[in-house]
Design a protein around this motif. Structure first.
Motif, PDB file in Angstrom:
ATOM      1  N   LEU A  52       0.836  -1.206   0.000  1.00  0.00           N
ATOM      2  CA  LEU A  52       0.000   0.000   0.000  1.00  0.00           C
ATOM      3  C   LEU A  52       0.868   1.252   0.000  1.00  0.00           C
ATOM      4  CD1 LEU A  52      -2.859  -0.888   2.536  1.00  0.00           C
ATOM      5  CD2 LEU A  52      -2.814  -1.207   0.067  1.00  0.00           C
ATOM      6  N   LEU A  53       1.919   1.235   0.819  1.00  0.00           N
ATOM      7  CA  LEU A  53       2.826   2.386   0.871  1.00  0.00           C
ATOM      8  C   LEU A  53       3.556   2.574  -0.454  1.00  0.00           C
ATOM      9  CD1 LEU A  53       4.334   1.905   4.454  1.00  0.00           C
ATOM     10  CD2 LEU A  53       2.767   3.714   3.718  1.00  0.00           C
ATOM     11  N   LEU A  54       3.920   1.479  -1.100  1.00  0.00           N
ATOM     12  CA  LEU A  54       4.603   1.568  -2.397  1.00  0.00           C
ATOM     13  C   LEU A  54       3.687   2.185  -3.448  1.00  0.00           C
ATOM     14  CD1 LEU A  54       6.522  -1.837  -2.486  1.00  0.00           C
ATOM     15  CD2 LEU A  54       7.561   0.446  -2.547  1.00  0.00           C
ATOM     16  N   ARG A  55       2.394   1.806  -3.423  1.00  0.00           N
ATOM     17  CA  ARG A  55       1.464   2.382  -4.389  1.00  0.00           C
ATOM     18  C   ARG A  55       1.277   3.876  -4.150  1.00  0.00           C
ATOM     19  NH1 ARG A  55      -1.233  -2.566  -4.015  1.00  0.00           N
ATOM     20  NH2 ARG A  55      -2.777  -1.828  -2.494  1.00  0.00           N
ATOM     21  N   ALA A  56       1.223   4.248  -2.848  1.00  0.00           N
ATOM     22  CA  ALA A  56       1.092   5.678  -2.536  1.00  0.00           C
ATOM     23  C   ALA A  56       2.334   6.442  -3.020  1.00  0.00           C
ATOM     24  CB  ALA A  56       0.902   5.866  -1.031  1.00  0.00           C
ATOM     25  N   LEU A  57       3.495   5.819  -2.904  1.00  0.00           N
ATOM     26  CA  LEU A  57       4.739   6.461  -3.368  1.00  0.00           C
ATOM     27  C   LEU A  57       4.755   6.574  -4.890  1.00  0.00           C
ATOM     28  CD1 LEU A  57       7.412   7.503  -2.129  1.00  0.00           C
ATOM     29  CD2 LEU A  57       8.368   5.223  -2.525  1.00  0.00           C
ATOM     30  N   ASP A  59       2.024   6.562  -6.963  1.00  0.00           N
ATOM     31  CA  ASP A  59       0.930   7.357  -7.518  1.00  0.00           C
ATOM     32  C   ASP A  59       0.946   8.805  -7.052  1.00  0.00           C
ATOM     33  OD1 ASP A  59       0.169   5.023  -8.719  1.00  0.00           O
ATOM     34  OD2 ASP A  59      -1.357   4.537  -7.207  1.00  0.00           O
ATOM     35  N   GLY A  60       1.823   9.125  -6.105  1.00  0.00           N
ATOM     36  CA  GLY A  60       1.971  10.504  -5.695  1.00  0.00           C
ATOM     37  C   GLY A  60       0.884  11.020  -4.772  1.00  0.00           C
ATOM     38  N   GLY A  61       0.187  10.166  -4.054  1.00  0.00           N
ATOM     39  CA  GLY A  61      -0.853  10.618  -3.133  1.00  0.00           C
ATOM     40  C   GLY A  61      -0.905   9.756  -1.896  1.00  0.00           C
ATOM     41  N   ALA A  62      -1.913   9.988  -1.096  1.00  0.00           N
ATOM     42  CA  ALA A  62      -2.120   9.163   0.098  1.00  0.00           C
ATOM     43  C   ALA A  62      -2.832   7.877  -0.311  1.00  0.00           C
ATOM     44  CB  ALA A  62      -2.933   9.937   1.126  1.00  0.00           C
ATOM     45  N   MET A  63      -3.301   7.142   0.669  1.00  0.00           N
ATOM     46  CA  MET A  63      -3.956   5.874   0.359  1.00  0.00           C
ATOM     47  C   MET A  63      -5.309   6.116  -0.300  1.00  0.00           C
ATOM     48  SD  MET A  63      -3.176   3.446   3.651  1.00  0.00           S
ATOM     49  CE  MET A  63      -1.489   2.968   4.039  1.00  0.00           C
ATOM     50  N   SER A  64      -5.674   5.223  -1.206  1.00  0.00           N
ATOM     51  CA  SER A  64      -6.967   5.306  -1.873  1.00  0.00           C
ATOM     52  C   SER A  64      -8.061   4.751  -0.972  1.00  0.00           C
ATOM     53  CB  SER A  64      -6.915   4.501  -3.170  1.00  0.00           C
ATOM     54  OG  SER A  64      -6.833   3.102  -2.856  1.00  0.00           O
ATOM     55  N   PRO A  65      -9.331   5.054  -1.273  1.00  0.00           N
ATOM     56  CA  PRO A  65     -10.425   4.470  -0.479  1.00  0.00           C
ATOM     57  C   PRO A  65     -10.376   2.942  -0.460  1.00  0.00           C
ATOM     58  CG  PRO A  65     -11.239   6.282  -1.816  1.00  0.00           C
ATOM     59  CD  PRO A  65      -9.811   6.038  -2.237  1.00  0.00           C
ATOM     60  N   GLY A  66      -9.990   2.362  -1.585  1.00  0.00           N
ATOM     61  CA  GLY A  66      -9.886   0.907  -1.617  1.00  0.00           C
ATOM     62  C   GLY A  66      -8.823   0.391  -0.677  1.00  0.00           C
ATOM     63  N   ASP A  67      -7.692   1.112  -0.591  1.00  0.00           N
ATOM     64  CA  ASP A  67      -6.622   0.709   0.323  1.00  0.00           C
ATOM     65  C   ASP A  67      -7.092   0.802   1.774  1.00  0.00           C
ATOM     66  OD1 ASP A  67      -4.908   0.207  -1.742  1.00  0.00           O
ATOM     67  OD2 ASP A  67      -3.951   2.185  -1.675  1.00  0.00           O
ATOM     68  N   LEU A  68      -7.813   1.877   2.103  1.00  0.00           N
ATOM     69  CA  LEU A  68      -8.325   2.032   3.465  1.00  0.00           C
ATOM     70  C   LEU A  68      -9.330   0.932   3.795  1.00  0.00           C
ATOM     71  CD1 LEU A  68      -8.820   5.893   3.902  1.00  0.00           C
ATOM     72  CD2 LEU A  68      -7.240   4.406   5.131  1.00  0.00           C
TER      73      LEU A  68
END
Length: 370
Positions: A52-57, A59-68
């Motif tokens: 999840l942290l890698l995807r946030a890194l 995609d340039g944003g915080a976690m997506s609703p799906g990640d939460l």
């Protein structure tokens, strides 16, 4: 930050192994888990969070609703597996610390500030969601646990089959127990009583707060436990205990404890722990019938002389000790002797004759119970 994402992705396995090792070394819950669990479920969970942290890194944003949503689902699962919330929070914080250390080693100076900001943004979104999900799941579990324990105690008190409920509640009910009837003046919150008993006992206590019945293991220090309970709830505690050699004996022990407690309260005894042996005579006298009424009637001649009744009661309570009785009544010894003589004259029962003195004592109890 595609380039930093790529470099961090190559450290993924190292990141996970470092977090697992530190959790096992620094968090008692994880330190007690078997190796296969650490290498299996724990490793998979930490790897998923790192993804999840890698995807946030990337995609340039915080976690997506799906990640939460996935984090919330995982947190509920951890709660169902009885993982303590403090252990979960400790694992996330260790994971964030390890992630930051690897970032500091991997990122270029111009990348570090942005990467750190994204880590903090992820934590800011994740931690409240994780805590809330875990607590909600724990509340559901605790509610179900309480329901099962109440059903188990009801089965034991009524002599119904209890084995499946005991297994579901994860409570051992075989062996000896103390069935304790409790009363307070005034009644404290039930949750406070339950928490105090469990803190002293060290395990969940089966208790019916409406009936005031608790099931405790045989051989426990009931006196010390009840003294602590009284201090913690700030109330006077009245208790009656009866032993049960096994589950089949619990209904009878509960009835005995309840009757002893009721008798103690009717007699105006002080707070404390009582057993049947403490009130054997009174227990037997409490049985209704003509004999109880005739025994109480022995003191009818003193009805118009309440000070004589009080003198007799104090004299009996002090074990026929004239000095202590006179001190409590604030009268001279000669006055006490005169009053006791009047009691004997009016009732026809001589306090100097042991058998008649015992009859007078029994008549006092009968009068309180009749």
């Amino acid at each position: 930050m595609p380039a930093l994402h790529t470099r961090m992705a190559t450290r993924r396995r190292h990141l996970t192994a470092s977090v697992v090792a530190r959790c096992a070394a620094e968090v008692p819950f994880y330190g007690e888990l078997p190796r296969r669990t650490l290498e299996g479920e724990v490793t998979r969970s930490i790897t998923a969070v790192h993804d999840l942290l890698l995807r946030a890194l990337r995609d340039g944003g915080a976690m997506s609703p799906g990640d939460l949503t996935r984090l919330i689902e995982w947190s509920g699962r951890r709660a169902e597996e009885r993982v303590p919330l403090e252990a979960v929070i400790a694992a996330y914080l260790i994971g964030a610390e390890v992630w930051w250390q690897v970032l500091a080693e991997t990122a270029e100076p111009e990348e570090l500030t942005g990467a750190g900001a994204r880590l903090l943004a992820c934590l800011h979104e994740a931690m409240p969601a994780v805590v809330l999900a875990h607590r909600n799941a724990q509340e559901d579990i605790h509610s179900e646990d309480k329901r099962v324990r109440r059903a188990l105690l009801t089965a034991l008190l009524t002599g119904r089959p209890y084995e499946e409920l005991a297994e579901a509640a994860q409570v051992t009910v075989e062996g000896e127990h103390e069935v304790v009837a409790l009363a307070f003046e005034p009644n404290p919150p039930a949750r406070l009583v339950q928490a105090s008993l469990e803190a002293r006992a060290g395990f969940p206590v089966l208790m019916d707060h409406v009936a005031g019945i608790a099931l405790l293991p045989g051989g426990c220090d009931l006196t010390g436990l009840l003294e602590s309970l009284g201090k913690e709830v700030g109330q006077r505690v009245f208790a009656a205990a009866s032993p049960a050699v096994g589950p089949a004996a619990v209904p009878g022990a509960a009835q005995e404890a309840g009757r002893v407690l009721e008798l103690v309260r009717r007699l105006g005894r002080p707070p404390g722990l009582y057993r049947l042996d403490d009130v054997l005579l009174e227990y037997q006298l409490a049985r209704p019938g003509d004999a109880l009424l005739r025994l109480a009637a022995k003191l009818d001649p003193l009805e118009e002389h309440p000070y004589l009744l009080e003198t007799l009661r104090v004299f009996v309570d002090h074990g026929h000790n004239r000095r202590q009785s006179a001190l409590e009544l604030c009268i001279h010894r000669n006055t006490l002797d005169y009053r006791l003589h009047r009691v004997s004259a009016l009732t026809g029962l001589d306090l100097t004759v042991p058998a008649e003195a015992r009859l007078l004592q029994a008549a006092l109890v009968a009068r309180e119970l009749a």
